[in-house]
Design a protein around this motif. Structure first.
Motif, PDB file in Angstrom:
ATOM      1  N   ASN A   9       0.831  -1.201   0.000  1.00 26.31           N
ATOM      2  CA  ASN A   9       0.000   0.000   0.000  1.00 26.31           C
ATOM      3  C   ASN A   9       0.864   1.249   0.000  1.00 26.31           C
ATOM      4  OD1 ASN A   9      -2.335  -1.527   0.135  1.00 26.31           O
ATOM      5  ND2 ASN A   9      -2.102  -1.724   2.361  1.00 26.31           N
TER       6      ASN A   9
ATOM      7  N   ARG B 170       2.217   3.700  -7.273  1.00 25.14           N
ATOM      8  CA  ARG B 170       0.872   4.082  -7.726  1.00 25.14           C
ATOM      9  C   ARG B 170       1.033   5.037  -8.897  1.00 25.14           C
ATOM     10  NH1 ARG B 170      -2.459   6.415  -2.942  1.00 25.14           N
ATOM     11  NH2 ARG B 170      -3.891   6.641  -4.687  1.00 25.14           N
TER      12      ARG B 170
ATOM     13  N   LYS C 141      -6.671   3.220 -21.709  1.00 21.33           N
ATOM     14  CA  LYS C 141      -7.350   2.259 -20.817  1.00 21.33           C
ATOM     15  C   LYS C 141      -7.418   0.872 -21.461  1.00 21.33           C
ATOM     16  CE  LYS C 141     -10.166   5.805 -18.649  1.00 21.33           C
ATOM     17  NZ  LYS C 141     -11.491   6.459 -18.677  1.00 21.33           N
TER      18      LYS C 141
ATOM     19  N   ARG D 268      -5.760  -2.485 -19.801  1.00 24.17           N
ATOM     20  CA  ARG D 268      -6.474  -3.759 -19.601  1.00 24.17           C
ATOM     21  C   ARG D 268      -5.753  -4.892 -20.312  1.00 24.17           C
ATOM     22  NH1 ARG D 268     -11.167  -0.887 -19.745  1.00 24.17           N
ATOM     23  NH2 ARG D 268     -11.453  -1.108 -21.975  1.00 24.17           N
TER      24      ARG D 268
ATOM     25  N   GLN E 261      -3.105  -6.158 -18.216  1.00 22.52           N
ATOM     26  CA  GLN E 261      -3.501  -6.395 -16.812  1.00 22.52           C
ATOM     27  C   GLN E 261      -2.900  -5.362 -15.866  1.00 22.52           C
ATOM     28  OE1 GLN E 261      -2.163  -9.845 -18.129  1.00 22.52           O
ATOM     29  NE2 GLN E 261      -4.134  -9.721 -19.157  1.00 22.52           N
ATOM     30  N   LEU E 262      -2.853  -4.106 -16.307  1.00 20.68           N
ATOM     31  CA  LEU E 262      -2.288  -3.063 -15.452  1.00 20.68           C
ATOM     32  C   LEU E 262      -3.340  -2.014 -15.090  1.00 20.68           C
ATOM     33  CD1 LEU E 262       1.162  -2.736 -17.253  1.00 20.68           C
ATOM     34  CD2 LEU E 262       0.781  -3.523 -14.905  1.00 20.68           C
ATOM     35  N   GLU E 263      -4.634  -2.363 -15.330  1.00 21.34           N
ATOM     36  CA  GLU E 263      -5.654  -1.340 -15.106  1.00 21.34           C
ATOM     37  C   GLU E 263      -5.804  -0.964 -13.632  1.00 21.34           C
ATOM     38  OE1 GLU E 263      -6.193  -4.418 -16.054  1.00 21.34           O
ATOM     39  OE2 GLU E 263      -8.260  -5.068 -15.797  1.00 21.34           O
ATOM     40  N   THR E 264      -5.472  -1.873 -12.718  1.00 25.03           N
ATOM     41  CA  THR E 264      -5.611  -1.491 -11.310  1.00 25.03           C
ATOM     42  C   THR E 264      -4.404  -0.692 -10.818  1.00 25.03           C
ATOM     43  OG1 THR E 264      -4.701  -3.611 -10.659  1.00 25.03           O
ATOM     44  CG2 THR E 264      -7.114  -3.422 -10.663  1.00 25.03           C
ATOM     45  N   ALA E 265      -3.308  -0.761 -11.558  1.00 23.51           N
ATOM     46  CA  ALA E 265      -2.100  -0.030 -11.148  1.00 23.51           C
ATOM     47  C   ALA E 265      -2.155   1.437 -11.552  1.00 23.51           C
ATOM     48  CB  ALA E 265      -0.865  -0.677 -11.776  1.00 23.51           C
TER      49      ALA E 265
ATOM     50  N   GLN F 258      -4.405   4.979 -12.493  1.00 20.14           N
ATOM     51  CA  GLN F 258      -5.643   5.748 -12.490  1.00 20.14           C
ATOM     52  C   GLN F 258      -5.558   6.760 -13.629  1.00 20.14           C
ATOM     53  OE1 GLN F 258      -6.133   7.883  -8.817  1.00 20.14           O
ATOM     54  NE2 GLN F 258      -7.909   8.992  -9.591  1.00 20.14           N
TER      55      GLN F 258
END
Ligand code: GLN
Length: 300
Positions: free
Chosen positions: A127, A154, A169, A173, A176-180, A182
């Motif tokens: 985190n 982040r 975006k 996707r 697989q980096l969409e959560t990394a 914003q």
């Protein structure tokens, strides 16, 4: 365009078609004619380029022939290969591109390398509050390269073009980096006021071509790539100036700002840094062609 001379259409094979297309591109002054023919034919047949060599004798369907002819016409009309195939590789990542985004350049890998050498490897704290901001992300090439190498930071990536953000975006996707990452719509640092020093790194490949030089660029660039991503206004430095002057309040102490710039902008950029007075030390890095290409500046 006339039909390719030579065998009757039914007898066209991958090899004979490649040979014909290579000659056609050569006579129309297209760079790397054989490679271009191979990339376009492989894309059309949904094959890897190397697979073409194993299928030289494969005959082509009439429909494939006519589709290939239309791809050839687009290239002879100077449309970049990457927009015709909808793909470009950058930092070993396969990226989707279209005319809403600049085609990632090999030069820009110099910016990625410089940024990676500033990011310390983080082996702890999932985190983490270490944050990287990319401005004007376009296809997402830069932020995706960084996030693929240093997934624990982040990342925030912006663009003023919503269409560009859609592509970025999709690319996030795909890898697989969409959560990394914003994604944020907005103009340079405007979305982040009031200014708080929250970023460890801010970086950008902003538009830096002087407006009057745009018409002299290759037709592939000036007729097809987005002006928004190229045009640095009258002196080419409009975006660079704006970023240098507005980024430092958002950087943490010792935070770093990295910018790609034109090969002949070193002196002007150094003047801007000195005039701004909020960065020290700074460093200019050359690309693989030996041109000054990236400036790295630390917040004082
Ligand atoms: N390097 C690009 C070109 O010369 C320009 C990219 C930019 O303005 N950021 O086509």
């Amino acid at each position: 365009m006339q039909n390719p001379p030579g065998p009757r259409e039914a007898e066209w094979t991958i090899l004979s078609l490649l040979k014909w297309a290579t000659g056609y591109f050569t006579s129309h002054g297209i760079d790397s004619p054989r490679a271009t023919a191979e990339i376009l034919l492989a894309a059309l047949l949904n094959l890897k380029r190397i697979d073409l060599y194993l299928r030289y004798d494969q005959p082509l369907l009439k429909s494939e022939l006519s589709e290939f002819k239309s791809l050839i016409k687009r290239r002879v009309n100077r449309e970049p290969v990457a927009y015709i195939t909808g793909k470009k590789e950058f930092w070993s990542l396969d990226l989707e591109v279209n005319p809403d985004v600049l085609i990632p350049r090999p030069d820009t890998e110099t910016l990625v390398e410089a940024a990676l050498s500033c990011l310390k490897p983080m082996d702890s704290s999932p985190n983490s509050s270490e944050q990287v901001l990319e401005l004007g992300t376009g296809s997402g090439a830069i932020v995706l390269a960084l996030a693929s190498e240093q997934p624990k930071y982040r990342y925030i990536a912006t663009d003023i073009s919503l269409k560009a953000l859609d592509i970025a975006k999709i690319n996030a996707r795909r890898h697989q980096l969409e959560t990394a990452i914003q994604f944020v719509a907005g103009n340079w640092l405007n979305p982040f006021s009031p200014n708080k020093p929250v970023f460890d790194m801010i970086l950008s490949n902003p538009p830096y071509i002087p407006s009057e030089d745009i018409s002299g660029l290759q037709p592939e660039v000036n007729r097809f790539e987005p002006l928004l991503a190229l045009d640095g206004r009258s002196d080419g430095l409009h975006a660079i100036r704006q970023i240098i002057f507005s980024a430092h309040p958002l950087l943490k102490p010792q935070g770093v700002l990295l910018l790609e710039m034109g090969f002949n902008q070193k002196e002007a950029v150094i003047q801007l840094i000195q005039h701004c007075g909020h960065y020290h030390p700074f460093q200019i890095i050359k690309d693989y062609a030996g041109h000054d290409r990236v400036v790295v500046m630390y917040k004082t």
